[in-house]
Scaffold this motif. Structure first.
Motif, PDB file in Angstrom:
ATOM      1  N   GLU A  79       0.862  -1.177   0.000  1.00 42.34           N
ATOM      2  CA  GLU A  79       0.000   0.000   0.000  1.00 42.34           C
ATOM      3  C   GLU A  79       0.895   1.223   0.000  1.00 42.34           C
ATOM      4  OE1 GLU A  79      -3.501   2.254   2.552  1.00 42.34           O
ATOM      5  OE2 GLU A  79      -2.803   0.289   3.197  1.00 42.34           O
ATOM      6  N   LEU A  80       0.560   2.154  -0.871  1.00 47.75           N
ATOM      7  CA  LEU A  80       1.349   3.371  -0.999  1.00 47.75           C
ATOM      8  C   LEU A  80       0.387   4.529  -1.188  1.00 47.75           C
ATOM      9  CD1 LEU A  80       4.316   4.351  -1.257  1.00 47.75           C
ATOM     10  CD2 LEU A  80       4.098   4.020  -3.708  1.00 47.75           C
ATOM     11  N   ASP A  81       0.408   5.478  -0.282  1.00 42.47           N
ATOM     12  CA  ASP A  81      -0.470   6.648  -0.348  1.00 42.47           C
ATOM     13  C   ASP A  81      -1.940   6.265  -0.498  1.00 42.47           C
ATOM     14  OD1 ASP A  81       1.763   8.335  -0.141  1.00 42.47           O
ATOM     15  OD2 ASP A  81       2.030   8.374  -2.319  1.00 42.47           O
ATOM     16  N   GLY A  82      -2.357   5.214   0.209  1.00 43.88           N
ATOM     17  CA  GLY A  82      -3.755   4.801   0.203  1.00 43.88           C
ATOM     18  C   GLY A  82      -4.175   3.945  -0.983  1.00 43.88           C
ATOM     19  N   HIS A  83      -3.255   3.627  -1.873  1.00 43.09           N
ATOM     20  CA  HIS A  83      -3.548   2.793  -3.037  1.00 43.09           C
ATOM     21  C   HIS A  83      -2.816   1.463  -2.892  1.00 43.09           C
ATOM     22  CE1 HIS A  83      -5.397   6.216  -5.046  1.00 43.09           C
ATOM     23  NE2 HIS A  83      -4.348   6.926  -4.673  1.00 43.09           N
ATOM     24  N   HIS A  84      -3.451   0.393  -3.373  1.00 44.85           N
ATOM     25  CA  HIS A  84      -2.851  -0.928  -3.290  1.00 44.85           C
ATOM     26  C   HIS A  84      -2.242  -1.326  -4.636  1.00 44.85           C
ATOM     27  CE1 HIS A  84      -5.454  -0.983   0.258  1.00 44.85           C
ATOM     28  NE2 HIS A  84      -4.525  -1.772   0.738  1.00 44.85           N
ATOM     29  N   TYR A  85      -1.047  -1.870  -4.564  1.00 50.23           N
ATOM     30  CA  TYR A  85      -0.310  -2.288  -5.745  1.00 50.23           C
ATOM     31  C   TYR A  85       0.140  -3.737  -5.586  1.00 50.23           C
ATOM     32  CZ  TYR A  85       0.011   2.716  -6.579  1.00 50.23           C
ATOM     33  OH  TYR A  85      -0.295   4.040  -6.775  1.00 50.23           O
ATOM     34  N   ALA A  86       0.161  -4.471  -6.681  1.00 53.64           N
ATOM     35  CA  ALA A  86       0.749  -5.803  -6.724  1.00 53.64           C
ATOM     36  C   ALA A  86       2.016  -5.696  -7.561  1.00 53.64           C
ATOM     37  CB  ALA A  86      -0.220  -6.806  -7.328  1.00 53.64           C
ATOM     38  N   LEU A  87       3.146  -5.966  -6.960  1.00 54.62           N
ATOM     39  CA  LEU A  87       4.436  -5.891  -7.645  1.00 54.62           C
ATOM     40  C   LEU A  87       4.771  -7.276  -8.189  1.00 54.62           C
ATOM     41  CD1 LEU A  87       6.394  -3.888  -4.916  1.00 54.62           C
ATOM     42  CD2 LEU A  87       5.061  -2.981  -6.824  1.00 54.62           C
ATOM     43  N   ILE A  88       4.821  -7.414  -9.509  1.00 56.05           N
ATOM     44  CA  ILE A  88       5.139  -8.706 -10.111  1.00 56.05           C
ATOM     45  C   ILE A  88       6.628  -8.988  -9.913  1.00 56.05           C
ATOM     46  CG2 ILE A  88       5.188 -10.083 -12.208  1.00 56.05           C
ATOM     47  CD1 ILE A  88       3.025  -8.216 -13.341  1.00 56.05           C
ATOM     48  N   VAL A  89       6.926 -10.103  -9.274  1.00 53.87           N
ATOM     49  CA  VAL A  89       8.306 -10.539  -9.068  1.00 53.87           C
ATOM     50  C   VAL A  89       8.464 -11.934  -9.644  1.00 53.87           C
ATOM     51  CG1 VAL A  89       8.628  -9.092  -7.015  1.00 53.87           C
ATOM     52  CG2 VAL A  89       7.833 -11.448  -6.743  1.00 53.87           C
ATOM     53  N   ASP A  90       9.708 -12.336  -9.913  1.00 59.21           N
ATOM     54  CA  ASP A  90       9.976 -13.681 -10.427  1.00 59.21           C
ATOM     55  C   ASP A  90       9.733 -14.724  -9.345  1.00 59.21           C
ATOM     56  OD1 ASP A  90      10.909 -12.312 -12.679  1.00 59.21           O
ATOM     57  OD2 ASP A  90      13.014 -12.560 -12.126  1.00 59.21           O
ATOM     58  N   LEU A  91      10.177 -14.413  -8.130  1.00 64.37           N
ATOM     59  CA  LEU A  91      10.145 -15.380  -7.050  1.00 64.37           C
ATOM     60  C   LEU A  91      10.181 -14.658  -5.713  1.00 64.37           C
ATOM     61  CD1 LEU A  91      10.430 -18.426  -6.254  1.00 64.37           C
ATOM     62  CD2 LEU A  91      12.908 -18.065  -6.315  1.00 64.37           C
ATOM     63  N   VAL A  92       9.400 -15.138  -4.762  1.00 66.06           N
ATOM     64  CA  VAL A  92       9.474 -14.673  -3.380  1.00 66.06           C
ATOM     65  C   VAL A  92      10.222 -15.751  -2.613  1.00 66.06           C
ATOM     66  CG1 VAL A  92       8.176 -14.086  -1.301  1.00 66.06           C
ATOM     67  CG2 VAL A  92       7.340 -13.356  -3.536  1.00 66.06           C
ATOM     68  N   GLU A  93      11.301 -15.364  -1.928  1.00 63.19           N
ATOM     69  CA  GLU A  93      12.163 -16.364  -1.306  1.00 63.19           C
ATOM     70  C   GLU A  93      11.977 -16.492   0.198  1.00 63.19           C
ATOM     71  OE1 GLU A  93      16.219 -16.473  -2.608  1.00 63.19           O
ATOM     72  OE2 GLU A  93      15.675 -15.475  -4.475  1.00 63.19           O
ATOM     73  N   ASP A  94      12.218 -15.418   0.949  1.00 67.34           N
ATOM     74  CA  ASP A  94      12.268 -15.554   2.397  1.00 67.34           C
ATOM     75  C   ASP A  94      12.174 -14.181   3.055  1.00 67.34           C
ATOM     76  OD1 ASP A  94      12.520 -16.821   4.819  1.00 67.34           O
ATOM     77  OD2 ASP A  94      14.621 -17.383   4.578  1.00 67.34           O
ATOM     78  N   VAL A  95      11.945 -14.190   4.342  1.00 68.25           N
ATOM     79  CA  VAL A  95      12.027 -12.980   5.153  1.00 68.25           C
ATOM     80  C   VAL A  95      13.273 -13.124   6.017  1.00 68.25           C
ATOM     81  CG1 VAL A  95      10.942 -11.592   6.955  1.00 68.25           C
ATOM     82  CG2 VAL A  95       9.538 -12.633   5.167  1.00 68.25           C
ATOM     83  N   VAL A  96      14.138 -12.106   5.961  1.00 71.88           N
ATOM     84  CA  VAL A  96      15.382 -12.126   6.728  1.00 71.88           C
ATOM     85  C   VAL A  96      15.528 -10.801   7.471  1.00 71.88           C
ATOM     86  CG1 VAL A  96      16.531 -13.691   5.105  1.00 71.88           C
ATOM     87  CG2 VAL A  96      16.798 -11.224   4.841  1.00 71.88           C
ATOM     88  N   GLU A  97      16.443 -10.782   8.410  1.00 70.13           N
ATOM     89  CA  GLU A  97      16.707  -9.568   9.176  1.00 70.13           C
ATOM     90  C   GLU A  97      17.859  -8.791   8.542  1.00 70.13           C
ATOM     91  OE1 GLU A  97      17.901  -8.307  13.736  1.00 70.13           O
ATOM     92  OE2 GLU A  97      17.127 -10.315  13.325  1.00 70.13           O
ATOM     93  N   ALA A  98      17.693  -7.479   8.470  1.00 70.65           N
ATOM     94  CA  ALA A  98      18.778  -6.620   7.999  1.00 70.65           C
ATOM     95  C   ALA A  98      19.829  -6.543   9.101  1.00 70.65           C
ATOM     96  CB  ALA A  98      18.260  -5.230   7.679  1.00 70.65           C
ATOM     97  N   LEU A  99      21.080  -6.717   8.735  1.00 68.52           N
ATOM     98  CA  LEU A  99      22.168  -6.683   9.702  1.00 68.52           C
ATOM     99  C   LEU A  99      22.913  -5.355   9.686  1.00 68.52           C
ATOM    100  CD1 LEU A  99      23.573 -10.290   9.109  1.00 68.52           C
ATOM    101  CD2 LEU A  99      21.910  -9.519  10.829  1.00 68.52           C
ATOM    102  N   SER A 100      22.521  -4.458   8.792  1.00 69.59           N
ATOM    103  CA  SER A 100      23.181  -3.153   8.703  1.00 69.59           C
ATOM    104  C   SER A 100      22.199  -2.134   8.152  1.00 69.59           C
ATOM    105  CB  SER A 100      24.406  -3.231   7.786  1.00 69.59           C
ATOM    106  OG  SER A 100      23.997  -3.384   6.431  1.00 69.59           O
ATOM    107  N   GLU A 101      22.565  -0.893   8.266  1.00 73.14           N
ATOM    108  CA  GLU A 101      21.843   0.180   7.591  1.00 73.14           C
ATOM    109  C   GLU A 101      22.241   0.138   6.116  1.00 73.14           C
ATOM    110  OE1 GLU A 101      19.672   2.428   8.878  1.00 73.14           O
ATOM    111  OE2 GLU A 101      19.830   1.493  10.849  1.00 73.14           O
ATOM    112  N   PRO A 102      21.391   0.632   5.220  1.00 70.13           N
ATOM    113  CA  PRO A 102      21.778   0.675   3.802  1.00 70.13           C
ATOM    114  C   PRO A 102      22.986   1.589   3.583  1.00 70.13           C
ATOM    115  CG  PRO A 102      19.428   1.100   4.071  1.00 70.13           C
ATOM    116  CD  PRO A 102      20.034   1.105   5.436  1.00 70.13           C
ATOM    117  N   VAL A 103      23.896   1.139   2.740  1.00 67.50           N
ATOM    118  CA  VAL A 103      25.053   1.955   2.367  1.00 67.50           C
ATOM    119  C   VAL A 103      25.033   2.153   0.861  1.00 67.50           C
ATOM    120  CG1 VAL A 103      26.476   1.223   4.326  1.00 67.50           C
ATOM    121  CG2 VAL A 103      26.577  -0.057   2.190  1.00 67.50           C
ATOM    122  N   ALA A 104      25.636   3.224   0.417  1.00 69.82           N
ATOM    123  CA  ALA A 104      25.661   3.548  -1.012  1.00 69.82           C
ATOM    124  C   ALA A 104      26.307   2.426  -1.816  1.00 69.82           C
ATOM    125  CB  ALA A 104      26.421   4.854  -1.234  1.00 69.82           C
ATOM    126  N   VAL A 105      25.777   2.212  -3.002  1.00 74.79           N
ATOM    127  CA  VAL A 105      26.325   1.218  -3.922  1.00 74.79           C
ATOM    128  C   VAL A 105      27.460   1.882  -4.684  1.00 74.79           C
ATOM    129  CG1 VAL A 105      25.814  -0.323  -5.852  1.00 74.79           C
ATOM    130  CG2 VAL A 105      24.071   0.141  -4.115  1.00 74.79           C
TER     131      VAL A 105
END
Length: 145
Positions: A79-105
């Motif tokens: 849900e984004l700004d009150g609207h629902h979206y379905a994001l087409i992905v190839d595969l849903v794998e797992d839920v994991v915990e982030a071990l760090s803050e995002p860093v620049a690529v």
């Protein structure tokens, strides 16, 4: 950091979505085309009396398009700004915990990936690109406008 991430595959790449933003993972049978919609909008679908705007993530990233002729096997509902979206992905794998803050690529990823990137985040499975859902839903046309 204790943020949970949903690991998905888009265009053959394993990436992370913020799990708190994902309501469910679904299969969609029916896809209704929308005339004059942005190219990355695959169409509309219904889920439990809700209308979903279906986003072709590959097309949003300008990496081709997803064949939806046999239905959509996996989609992450957000849900984004009150609207629902379905994001087409190839595969849903797992839920994991982030071990760090995002860093620049620090490497070139391609224009589409760079547009939706929030950075690299460490997980138990190794580093993953963290995706900005709003940028993915917005598509390349939003940036150009």
């Amino acid at each position: 950091m204790s943020e949970l991430l949903l690991i998905v595959t888009i265009a053959g790449e394993r990436v992370a979505l913020p799990a708190a933003s994902v309501e469910s993972v679904v299969e969609l049978d029916t896809l209704i085309p929308v005339p004059r919609a942005a190219p990355h909008v695959a169409g509309l679908s219904a889920l439990r009396s809700r209308v979903l705007t279906v986003i072709d993530c590959m097309r949003s990233l300008e990496l081709g398009h997803t064949d939806c002729s046999d239905g959509i096997r996996e989609a992450a509902v957000v849900e984004l700004d009150g609207h629902h979206y379905a994001l087409i992905v190839d595969l849903v794998e797992d839920v994991v915990e982030a071990l760090s803050e995002p860093v620049a690529v620090r490497a070139a990823m391609g224009e589409g990936w760079e547009r939706v990137s929030q950075g690299m985040v460490d997980t138990e499975e190794g580093p993953r690109l963290l995706i900005d859902i709003a940028a993915l839903v917005g598509g390349a046309e939003r940036q150009a406008a």
